[in-house]
Enzyme design. Structure first.
Site, PDB file in Angstrom:
ATOM      1  CD  GLU A 128      -3.034  -1.451   4.956  1.00  0.00           C
ATOM      2  OE1 GLU A 128      -2.925  -2.514   5.572  1.00  0.00           O
ATOM      3  OE2 GLU A 128      -2.742  -0.347   5.466  1.00  0.00           O
TER       4      GLU A 128
ATOM      5  CG  HIS B 246      -0.470   0.114   2.534  1.00  0.00           C
ATOM      6  ND1 HIS B 246      -0.303   1.332   3.156  1.00  0.00           N
ATOM      7  CD2 HIS B 246      -0.073  -0.810   3.436  1.00  0.00           C
ATOM      8  CE1 HIS B 246       0.156   1.143   4.382  1.00  0.00           C
ATOM      9  NE2 HIS B 246       0.311  -0.151   4.581  1.00  0.00           N
TER      10      HIS B 246
END
Ligand SMILES: [Zn+2]
Length: 342
Positions: free
Chosen positions: A201, A60
């Site tokens: 995320e 992420h």
């Protein structure tokens, strides 16, 4: 410290505001991949190679941070937190507000402890009682430089602590993004390999959900950070992971609420590490999860492994990691994917 790593650590990208870091990663991935796009959700998706199987590597690119909520009539800035941030780490921090006209530097302040009542002093100051001081005298002056909904990042500070130990903001998970770039540079496999720098995320594994649906991989690896246990007051029971002891092969996240890595994949990672003399540690996490947790529940289920880099002071303005562990993660992910058709 390699310039690329420094740029990746220092770039802005609070969850939902990943444009700057996405641009850097897109440019880097272009150099080694056949195709790179930024999808509807802001994910950077890069593809390399041909083959029957599709492999998805995910890290992420979003970071925890702040967003401007309100400007007081005295010109101070109230904010909300994005992602898991402990209020106690905020006071006195230097931040950069990414405003339309450019960067605005600020300092997080509150009422001085000297003036707090006894009971007030006993509990930590709540973020709602803090503000960002940008040195503006009035609301109007502040509004000329900053707008409601601008993101604020912790001041970029990447550097070398000592030897192989590096520090920076957003270590979680920009070192995973750096690993993606390096893996795609050197990987050679008879498979369609996708590197995905995911968005959002920290606020619910969102980008990984849409990207894994789109790619529909046969196998996936999430690369992220995990809790190191080698600092004072940490008990071995809580984390036995040490900086410099190798990449962590994460088997269970969030006591089973996140990924529970299948036995077969665990054995595959360990065998590849042993065969290629890659240093590794086994990670059992009671708290925290990764993009892997959503990818492995995609469609009919995707066999997924998680490689993590032990990091100190995770979710604070400055994390510390060992670059050697990052290199071991790059090596292990590469070897596992290259072995996928063998
Ligand atoms: Zn992370």
């Amino acid at each position: 410290m390699e310039k690329l790593l420094k740029d990746i650590l220092n770039a802005a990208g609070v969850s939902g505001y990943e444009g700057e870091i996405a641009g850097i990663l897109k440019n880097e991935l272009k150099k080694s991949c056949d195709y790179v796009e930024i999808d509807n959700f802001g994910n950077v998706i890069a593809r390399k190679g041909k083959g029957k199987k599709k492999v998805m590597l995910a890290a992420h690119m979003d970071e925890i941070g702040l967003v401007v909520k309100h400007i007081t009539k005295e010109g101070f800035i109230n904010f909300i937190k994005i992602g898991g941030i402990d209020d106690r780490i905020l006071l006195g921090q230097r931040v950069v507000i990414k405003a339309k006209a450019g960067n605005v530097f600020g300092v997080i302040g509150s009422k001085p402890p000297h003036l707090q009542k006894d009971e007030e002093r006993k509990r930590p100051v709540n973020y709602e009682d803090m503000f960002i001081d940008i040195g503006a005298k009035t609301k109007e002056a502040a509004e000329k430089r900053v707008s409601i909904a601008d993101q604020a990042i912790f001041e970029p500070n990447a550097g070398v602590l000592s030897g192989n130990l590096y520090y920076g903001k957003a270590v979680d998970d920009r070192i995973g993004c750096y690993a993606l770039v390096k893996i795609m540079e050197k990987i050679k496999a008879d498979a369609e390999i996708y590197a995905v720098a995911t968005t959002q995320e920290e606020v619910g594994l969102k980008g990984a959900r849409t990207a894994s649906f789109k790619i529909n991989p046969d196998f996936a690896i999430a690369i992220d950070t995990t809790i190191a246990g080698d600092t004072p007051q940490m008990k071995e029971r809580d984390s036995s992971l040490k900086l410099g002891a190798g990449v962590a092969i994460t088997i269970i996240e969030a006591s089973g609420r996140g990924v529970i890595v299948p036995e077969k994949i665990k054995e595959m990672f360990i065998a590849a590490a042993k065969k290629n003399k890659i240093k590794y540690q086994i990670d059992i996490l009671e708290g925290g999860m990764t993009d892997g947790a959503i990818i492995y529940m995609n469609r009919e289920g995707v066999p997924t492994g998680v490689l993590s880099i032990p990091t100190r002071y995770i979710h604070s303005p400055t994390g510390v990691f060992n670059i050697d562990d990052v290199n071991q993660a790059i090596a292990l992910a590469t070897k596992v994917v290259e072995g996928i058709n063998k």
